[in-house]
Design a protein around this motif. Sequence first.
Motif, mmCIF file in Angstrom:
data_model
loop_
_atom_site.group_PDB
_atom_site.id
_atom_site.type_symbol
_atom_site.label_atom_id
_atom_site.label_comp_id
_atom_site.label_asym_id
_atom_site.label_seq_id
_atom_site.Cartn_x
_atom_site.Cartn_y
_atom_site.Cartn_z
ATOM 1 N N ASN A 83 0.833 -1.198 0.000
ATOM 2 C CA ASN A 83 0.000 0.000 0.000
ATOM 3 C C ASN A 83 0.875 1.258 0.000
ATOM 4 O O ASN A 83 1.693 1.471 0.897
ATOM 5 C CB ASN A 83 -0.923 -0.006 1.224
ATOM 6 N N ARG A 128 -2.957 -5.167 -9.965
ATOM 7 C CA ARG A 128 -4.098 -4.536 -9.305
ATOM 8 C C ARG A 128 -5.109 -5.572 -8.813
ATOM 9 O O ARG A 128 -5.707 -5.421 -7.739
ATOM 10 C CB ARG A 128 -4.766 -3.536 -10.238
ATOM 11 N N SER A 129 -5.298 -6.621 -9.594
ATOM 12 C CA SER A 129 -6.246 -7.663 -9.202
ATOM 13 C C SER A 129 -5.800 -8.380 -7.929
ATOM 14 O O SER A 129 -6.592 -8.595 -7.013
ATOM 15 C CB SER A 129 -6.410 -8.680 -10.333
ATOM 16 N N ARG A 147 -6.217 -6.136 -4.938
ATOM 17 C CA ARG A 147 -7.631 -6.062 -4.572
ATOM 18 C C ARG A 147 -8.053 -7.307 -3.802
ATOM 19 O O ARG A 147 -8.784 -7.226 -2.804
ATOM 20 C CB ARG A 147 -8.470 -5.910 -5.840
ATOM 21 N N ASP A 148 -7.589 -8.475 -4.255
ATOM 22 C CA ASP A 148 -7.942 -9.742 -3.584
ATOM 23 C C ASP A 148 -7.474 -9.764 -2.140
ATOM 24 O O ASP A 148 -8.069 -10.454 -1.304
ATOM 25 C CB ASP A 148 -7.338 -10.928 -4.335
ATOM 26 N N GLY A 196 -5.483 -1.268 -1.122
ATOM 27 C CA GLY A 196 -5.945 -0.231 -2.035
ATOM 28 C C GLY A 196 -4.849 0.174 -2.998
ATOM 29 O O GLY A 196 -3.776 0.598 -2.561
ATOM 30 N N ASP A 198 -5.083 2.562 -5.211
ATOM 31 C CA ASP A 198 -5.199 3.957 -5.641
ATOM 32 C C ASP A 198 -4.050 4.811 -5.121
ATOM 33 O O ASP A 198 -3.742 5.865 -5.675
ATOM 34 C CB ASP A 198 -6.542 4.545 -5.195
ATOM 35 N N GLN A 241 -14.083 -4.871 -14.332
ATOM 36 C CA GLN A 241 -14.105 -4.792 -12.867
ATOM 37 C C GLN A 241 -13.121 -3.761 -12.338
ATOM 38 O O GLN A 241 -13.384 -3.091 -11.334
ATOM 39 C CB GLN A 241 -13.779 -6.169 -12.278
ATOM 40 N N LEU A 242 -11.987 -3.626 -13.016
ATOM 41 C CA LEU A 242 -10.968 -2.674 -12.582
ATOM 42 C C LEU A 242 -11.195 -1.268 -13.147
ATOM 43 O O LEU A 242 -10.417 -0.356 -12.870
ATOM 44 C CB LEU A 242 -9.581 -3.173 -12.997
#
Length: 324
Positions: free
Chosen positions: A140, A158-159, A162-163, A167, A169, A303-304
């Motif tokens: 992060n 990114r996937s 996310r899992d 974050g 971002d 999804q992303l």
Amino acid sequence: MPKRASTRRFAVLALVLALVSACSQRGGSGSGGAVEKPAIRVAIFSAVDLATFWLAQEGGYFKVEGLDVQADAGASGQEALTRMTNGQDDLALSTYTLFFLAKNNGADLKLIADATSASPRSNELVTVPNSPVKTVTDLNGKRIAISSKNAASDVLTRSVLRDHGVGFDKVQWVPMPLPDMGTALAQGRIDAAYQPEPFLTQSAKVAGAYPVIDAASGSTQSFPLTGFGATAKWVQAHPKTMLAFQRAMLNATRAAVDRARIEPLVVRNAKVDQDIASLMVMPAFGSTLDARRIQRVPDLLQQLGVVQTKLDASSMIAPQASTG
């Protein structure tokens, strides 16, 4: 009399062999006639994903199908895709993410044949001992190297973040060429990097890089990575040529289960050191396209938030040659 009969038998046999050879050269096995375009160009970029393509070339699988296939090497999957869409080349090897992004932007493309999917430990997020990153939750806000925005490296990273509830971002994405990432890690210019093979094994050797997490895990386990495509116009005009290419790739992929046949091709064509090639994890090679499996790519892009609308993979898949 027996001597003349024997001579006639040999003459007939020679004629049959000549006809069989001519048919093979003109149309290939099961093509239903000559291919429309025997000499084709395929846009590629240097990657382990091409092992079965090189095997089809050097092992004579294309030749059996009546094809003379020339590779047009570029620097990236995007460059290969551009060369194909602008008509410079007939087919292209690229990442599925780029094919679907091009489709989303209006390109009328067809997927011809599969190439690779991620196998366990073949695509990982790595770090080095002096990095502040020790676990996936440490990513992060850190500096993570990817090959380019919205490429497979970006999407898979990114996937997996996310899992694991990280974050992305706030992540500082650092686009750079894959060969440069090991040095950047060692110098502390980045905290982690997405590395596919053979760069994964190379970074471990030169920078002591070790995995934080497998990028092809969770939602991206066995994720489709690369394939061959062409414009819809080209497919419509060259159906027999396309099927001949598919048959050659199918047979080469079947032969690729023998690692001893493809490892030397990777060393010679991808310029991978022999010691790296012997240690690296190979991707999962494939040839026949399955719509449900390929649909995972545009679904993940949506999804992303990379694409805003649902893209139908089945509408992009060209007719497939028989797998019998």
